[in-house]
Write a protein that holds these residues in place. Structure first.
Motif, PDB file in Angstrom:
ATOM      1  N   GLY A   1    -104.897  56.168   3.150  1.00 47.73           N
ATOM      2  CA  GLY A   1    -104.735  55.894   1.732  1.00 47.73           C
ATOM      3  C   GLY A   1    -105.967  56.110   0.897  1.00 47.73           C
TER       4      GLY A   1
ATOM      5  N   GLN B   1     -93.616  51.587   8.695  1.00 47.75           N
ATOM      6  CA  GLN B   1     -93.639  52.683   7.716  1.00 47.75           C
ATOM      7  C   GLN B   1     -93.732  52.127   6.295  1.00 47.75           C
ATOM      8  N   TRP B   2     -92.983  51.074   6.028  1.00 49.48           N
ATOM      9  CA  TRP B   2     -93.040  50.471   4.689  1.00 49.48           C
ATOM     10  C   TRP B   2     -94.439  49.907   4.411  1.00 49.48           C
TER      11      TRP B   2
ATOM     12  N   GLU C   1     -97.256  52.569   4.114  1.00 49.58           N
ATOM     13  CA  GLU C   1     -97.128  53.347   2.877  1.00 49.58           C
ATOM     14  C   GLU C   1     -97.541  52.510   1.670  1.00 49.58           C
ATOM     15  N   ALA C   2     -97.142  51.239   1.666  1.00 53.48           N
ATOM     16  CA  ALA C   2     -97.543  50.358   0.560  1.00 53.48           C
ATOM     17  C   ALA C   2     -99.057  50.141   0.578  1.00 53.48           C
TER      18      ALA C   2
ATOM     19  N   GLU D   1    -101.319  52.231   1.410  1.00 55.22           N
ATOM     20  CA  GLU D   1    -102.083  53.423   1.017  1.00 55.22           C
ATOM     21  C   GLU D   1    -102.672  53.286  -0.383  1.00 55.22           C
ATOM     22  N   ALA D   2    -101.978  52.570  -1.254  1.00 55.78           N
ATOM     23  CA  ALA D   2    -102.459  52.427  -2.628  1.00 55.78           C
ATOM     24  C   ALA D   2    -103.823  51.734  -2.676  1.00 55.78           C
ATOM     25  N   PHE D   3    -104.087  50.906  -1.678  1.00 58.47           N
ATOM     26  CA  PHE D   3    -105.339  50.140  -1.675  1.00 58.47           C
ATOM     27  C   PHE D   3    -106.408  50.776  -0.796  1.00 58.47           C
TER      28      PHE D   3
ATOM     29  N   TYR E   1    -101.807  58.295  -4.193  1.00 57.18           N
ATOM     30  CA  TYR E   1    -101.287  57.052  -3.597  1.00 57.18           C
ATOM     31  C   TYR E   1    -100.889  55.990  -4.637  1.00 57.18           C
ATOM     32  N   GLN E   2    -101.110  56.272  -5.920  1.00 53.54           N
ATOM     33  CA  GLN E   2    -100.801  55.243  -6.915  1.00 53.54           C
ATOM     34  C   GLN E   2     -99.411  55.491  -7.492  1.00 53.54           C
TER      35      GLN E   2
ATOM     36  N   HIS F   1     -87.096  55.012   3.314  1.00 50.18           N
ATOM     37  CA  HIS F   1     -87.074  53.577   3.021  1.00 50.18           C
ATOM     38  C   HIS F   1     -85.812  53.149   2.274  1.00 50.18           C
TER      39      HIS F   1
END
Lengths: 197, 971
Positions: free
Chosen positions: A18, A180-181, A184-185, A187-189, B268-269, B580
């Motif tokens: 990420g 996976q969830w 992926e979540a 990655e933003a951080f 990624y945002q 998802h």
């Protein structure tokens, strides 16, 4: 020697994922090969059962379904009115020992346990978890059984001293989808996937 | 790139150090950071921005915020293409591409503009009246044409490349609105230590203060408030966020436009984020929205709300017009008029009131605004933009308008008919606002527990400390619509500009009996669309009240529902797209299946191996091969998805006796039994096998589909119906991996693998249960069969599942083992006549399925009483039969209707539930439910599939096609 195979074995990749290139504000790893034993009983005998367990394991029992009791790597959750989960190493637990009035079920292979740590761990979990994780509302030791992205989870806030640390128990058959969830979540951080352990 | 001809040389809250470029309908323009698309277009002198929904009339920018009814545009290209966005809500960014909508071939020359000049058949409801005939199908033809001419933008044709997120937030106090009242509330709560979330729709805080001239005392107050809030760690400010929905228990839906102000989100945002926020209290500081006065041609570009003209002037330094007619019935428009005059515009104020407060009059005259009191705008003139207005004398006491008194040239009409508090979130909770005759606005009446309404939303005039008071709200002279001037040509007078609803449409609806506000809305579409009538609702209600000759307060309001402003489906979907969309349940052996060429099928949330094709092999060829090799030798299939429930406790046998129709007390330890359970209403719920592991411990399997349902029923029964039973039930579906090993050589294979068990038929008989080891792997073996063959189910804790699978697979090589999927599994069970999901369909009884002999007569059980009720015992109910095609090569279809030969009518006499090609029989077979059941054995009937026009002759026979005596099972 028979080895347990993680549900994540095929997709688990150690490394940085990420955004950003500074020190990551999140780390995630799988906690492998932990015991998870359910001890349950009935209203009249449950208190005496708990006392017996307390003596046998030399471990205090939780009072309610809000806060778990932890010592070292071991934790006891009261997941129902007369239902306990003993998580972590419990080498001394004999399935017959809690007595006739208790039912012991090994569910150690039914959950995948992931540890989420770091300053952004609350924000990450709240991307899916509808539970207030603020220190005041969910202090260290607290746990909650809830849902993240349609998947049942038990989230446990560990006492990480200065760091926010959470263990997430997710049903094994959902583990890959959950991973996976989560990743992926995360990655933003920016997140460090660490060696399982 | 053009200059910005209508941008003032100084002032505004734009950042002139950051120049931006954008295109509108392919032409390049310049703007500044801090602009909206609307403000940048106005600064560039672009007033024509779209064509209207129905009449294709030219339209411009009408408002400066979310209430915008007119300036809807399409943004961006490709997968980011986004139609129907109000230009007033779009933050300008460098490279923005915007297009006008609903015009052909161009915005300037829209051929469909001719619709506007057609006779008035296009009034409300016109298409329902006009396009009814000549045949019943005529509408289907017309509809396509009508939809092509009307409507708004076009949906995107490519997948959206951006991320969207969902998130949860919690607070003590939610403050909706970052204007002066909201900031004051947030400061008060924040200073008290409460966890505060301030939600502001705009990119910056300030609300109505931003529309005031820059550099005033309010700016100093605002800066101090923002600084103090930023310093409070317990206060979180969320800009670019709309609180769009208020739900039970102070739960709110928020839409955060995280990166809408950028051409592309950073890596990624997310583009947008949908928040579910739970608050303990909520402060509604959502302010007010100005509403217009309706007059002829009031939709022309250049007609806009007075507050919008003021906002463009002071916030964006964009002069919306140089020759301005302001038209009002209240004091607030004077601020716009005075400030526009100060900026150099030539301003005339037309006010329906004959008298206005003296100070106001002095301020206006001092600013050089010419005043026309006791007058009204009777209509606007112009082709693609307003060029003049007709002014009439106005007498509130007289319903009819006078003749045109003068024509005032202008390029901007700034109109104000008063203000409407924004109470949507309150109304969504069921607290509808009520009409206040003095203020001529809807005000809150009952404020639900936990809510507080402050500032403009509460119709409060009281100024905040240190701020100059707003204009008085009480000096308004309520006027809703101005009739056509005497002797003038009739003009369309738009109430709902977005939906092209005129005063005539409302009159027509009333005339035709649509007198209730909800009926009016549906008949005319007033209040629908992207703006939800934010500028038109009250005018429509007031006009309707006038037609009904009733006080305005009695007609009520329509129902307010979320969302307050449009929310993208992307945000609501959040991360739930692609892989998802729904989580997947995977067996512990999933990775092996994937690595060995399995084709998967969905079984609920589970992904199960469907078949394992060899190179070039079709589904049919693969499953026929797999099923055949099982019958001839041995095969293995992953059955880990079967539901598994541990039933433990001293009353476990009693419990099983109650939930299963058959007897369980007699089952010895080390044995399994097939069981069927019913719903309370006597219909079959599920079937499966339960094994007695020890005296008080049973291991139950259920079908994959019903595992959750059965578990829920057990929990309910033990907690609510039979709390006295000492039984614990625990789902152990995920704890155990399961492998079925089936076929005549299964015993040989397993005996080689599990060496600590005696597999002799006597030592380990049919329905036996044993525990042993496959090498190091602990296993639980059940000698049970779904295929009708000699078979075993082998269970091991899930983390050993793949290891066990590999061990069976490796040992199976010398026995010619085949790996098979659910299609072959189905073929084998159909050959054996075992019922499964297609037969246990929530409508069938024990006797329908041929299982009536299982029902115990010695004990009661759940569903037993109602199983005997009338209707469930009728002799002609469809019952389980086997079916084989008379022509062996012809396929049967599941779902086909069974009919008497040649009598293909109605619902027929039964249905085909499951079909397969039978390798054992070398032909196509099926099972189904047929009236009369096995009494029709030997008859040839038709299986009809009307969707494909197929009729297949089938012979009725026993569903036990293979080994009806069970010799293979017991071998």
């Amino acid at each position: 020697m028979l080895e347990r195979r993680s549900a994540l074995a095929a997709i688990y990749r150690v490394g940085r994922i990420g955004a950003g290139d500074g020190p990551p504000s999140l780390s995630v790893h799988e906690r492998l090969a932990r015991d998870l034993v359910q001890v349950s009983g009935w209203p009249q005998s449950f208190p005496s059962q708990c006392r017996r367990l307390e003596t046998m394991l030399d471990f205090p029992m939780p009072d309610d379904g809000l806060k778990a009791v932890s010592h070292g790597e071991s934790t006891i959750f009261r997941v129902g009115p007369e239902r306990l989960w003993l998580a972590g190493p419990w080498p001394g637990l004999d399935p017959a020992s809690p007595g006739d009035e208790a039912v012991v079920t090994d569910i150690g292979h039914s959950r995948t346990v992931l540890r989420v740590a770091g300053p952004q761990s609350r924000v990450l979990l709240n991307r899916g978890l509808p539970i207030d994780l603020d220190e005041a509302a969910f202090p260290a030791g607290s746990f909650a059984q809830s849902v993240i992205h349609h998947m049942a989870v038990l989230v446990h806030h560990l006492d990480g001293q200065d760091e926010a640390v959470f263990d997430v128990y997710v049903p094994r058959d959902f583990a890959v989808s959950f991973w996976q969830w989560l990743t992926e979540a995360a990655e933003a951080f920016g997140c460090q996937i660490e060696e399982p352990g | 790139m053009t200059d910005q001809p209508d941008r003032l040389g100084q002032g505004g809250r734009i950042d002139r150090s950051r120049a931006l470029s954008f295109t509108f309908d392919g032409r390049a323009y310049a703007g500044w950071s801090g602009d909206t698309l609307a403000s940048a277009l106005l600064a560039n002198g672009v007033h024509l921005v779209g064509r209207s929904f129905k009449y294709h009339r030219p339209r411009g920018v009408y408002a400066a915020g979310v209430e915008e009814p007119n300036a809807l545009v399409t943004l961006r290209k490709g997968g980011r293409h986004e139609p129907n966005v109000a230009a007033t809500t779009v933050e300008l960014f460098d490279g923005l591409v915007a297009e006008s909508q609903n015009r052909w071939p161009s915005l300037g020359l829209d051929m469909l503009g001719a619709i506007d000049r057609l006779p008035p058949v296009f009034a409300a409801g016109f298409y329902y009246k006009t396009f009814l005939g000549p045949t019943r199908k005529a509408w289907m033809f017309y509809e396509r044409l009508i939809r092509r001419t009307g409507g708004m933008g076009k949906p995107p044709g490519q997948p959206d490349p951006d991320r969207y997120e969902k998130a949860h937030a919690f607070c003590d106090v939610l403050v909706v609105g970052g204007g002066p009242s909201g900031l004051a509330a947030a400061l008060a709560a924040g200073r008290d230590g409460a966890r505060v979330v301030v939600v502001e729709n705009e990119p910056v805080l300030g609300g109505s203060l931003l529309a005031r001239p820059r550099g005033g005392e309010s700016d100093a107050w605002l800066a101090a408030a923002i600084d103090e809030l930023a310093a409070l760690p317990n206060v979180r400010v969320m800009t670019r966020t709309t609180a769009f929905g208020a739900y039970d228990n102070l739960v709110f839906g928020l839409a955060e436009r995280v990166n809408d102000h950028l051409a592309e989100p950073p890596p990624y945002q997310p583009r947008q984020r949908y928040w579910v926020l739970r608050a303990r209290r909520a402060v509604l500081a959502s302010g007010m929205i100005e509403r217009p006065i309706v007059f002829g041609n009031n939709d022309l570009p250049g007609v806009m709300l007075a507050s919008a003209a003021r906002c463009y002037l002071n916030r964006y330094a964009a002069l919306a017009g140089r020759t301005v007619v302001a038209f009002t019935n209240n004091d607030s428009a004077y601020d716009a008029a005075i400030e526009l005059a100060a900026a150099g515009a030539d301003v005339s104020m037309v006010d329906v009131r004959r008298q206005i407060p003296g100070q106001l009059e002095r301020q206006a005259r001092d600013a050089g605004v010419s005043l026309l009191l006791g007058h009204a705008v009777g209509g606007a003139n112009g082709r693609r933009a307003v060029d003049s207005v007709d002014v009439i004398e106005f007498d509130a006491a007289s319903p009819s308008a006078g003749a045109v008194k003068s024509r005032l040239p202008c390029d901007l009409v700034a109109v104000s008919g008063g203000w409407t508090p924004t109470l949507h979130l309150l109304a969504q909770r069921g607290s509808k606002p009520v009409f206040d005759e003095t203020l001529a606005m809807l005000v809150p009446e009952v404020v639900p527990e936990g809510f507080r309404v402050v500032g403009g939303a509460a119709a409060e005039e009281a100024p905040l400390a240190g701020l100059a008071p707003e204009r008085s709200l009480a000096t308004i002279a309520p006027v809703w619509a101005i009739a056509d001037p005497l002797g003038a040509r009739p003009r369309k007078k738009f109430v709902d500009i977005q939906n092209d609803v005129t005063t005539d449409d409302i009159s027509l609806a009333h005339l035709e009996g649509y007198e209730a506000v909800e009926h009016l809305k549906r008949y005319t579409s007033q209040g629908m669309g992207t703006d939800q009538g934010k500028t038109s609702n009250l005018n429509a209600l007031a006009i309707l009240a006038g037609l009904r000759d009733e006080p305005r307060g009695t007609v009520g309001t329509t129902t307010y529902r979320p969302p307050y402003t449009p929310v993208s489906i992307g945000a609501l979907g959040g991360a739930g797209t692609g892989q998802h969309f729904m989580p997947v349940r995977r067996s512990p052996i999933h990775d092996w299946h994937q690595g060995n060429g399995a084709v998967f099928t969905d079984a609920g949330l589970w992904q199960r191996p469907w078949y394992y094709p060899k190179a070039g092999e079709s589904l049919d060829a693969a499953y026929v091969r797999e099923a055949g090799e099982v019958r001839d030798g041995v095969g293995m299939v992953d059955v880990s998805s079967l539901g598994k429930i541990d039933v433990q406790g001293p009353d476990a046998a009693d419990f099983l006796d109650r939930v299963y129709v058959n007897n369980w007390r007699s089952l010895p330890v080390g044995k399994a039994r097939y069981g069927v359970m019913l719903r309370a209403d006597g219909i079959v719920l599920d079937d499966g096998t339960t094994s007695r592991i020890s005296e008080d411990h049973y291991f139950m399997t259920t079908t994959t589909a019903n595992a959750g349902v059965v578990m829920t029923q057990f929990e309910f029964l033990l907690q609510a119906a039979w709390p006295e039973l000492k039984v614990q039930v625990t789902s152990v579906t995920g704890q155990w991996a399961g492998i079925a090993v089936a076929g005549p050589r299964s015993r040989d294979l397993l005996a080689r693998l599990v060496v600590d068990l005696d597999f002799d038929n006597d030592a380990f008989p049919f329905m036996g249960v044993r525990h042993g080891h496959a090498g190091d792997i602990p296993v639980r073996l059940l000698r049970i069969s779904f295929s009708g063959e000699l078979a075993y189910e082998v269970y091991t804790p899930a983390d050993y599942g793949e290891e066990l699978w590999r061990a069976v697979h490796d040992h199976g090589r010398e026995f010619g083992l085949v790996v098979y999927g659910t299609e072959a599994l189905g073929a084998l069970r159909i050959e054996k006549g075992h019922v499964a999901g297609p037969e246990i369909d929530g409508r069938t009884t024990l006797s329908d399925l041929g299982l009536e002999r299982m029902a115990s007569k010695k004990k009661p059980y759940l569903g037993g009483a109602l199983m005997e009720r009338e209707g469930l015992t009728e002799a002609d109910r469809p019952r389980l039969v086997g079916l084989e095609t008379t022509d062996r090569g012809t396929k049967l279809r599941a779902g086909a209707i069974l009919c008497q030969p040649g009598r293909h009518q109605g619902h027929g006499i039964g249905v085909v539930t499951s079909v397969t090609y039978s390798p054992a029989l070398g032909g196509n077979i099926g099972i189904g439910l047929l009236a009369g059941g096995m009494s029709r054995e030997g008859e040839v009937i038709d299986a009809v599939f009307p969707l494909r026009g197929e009729v297949v002759a089938v012979r009725v026979r026993s569903p036990h096609f293979v080994d009806p005596e069970g010799e293979r099972l017991h071998a």
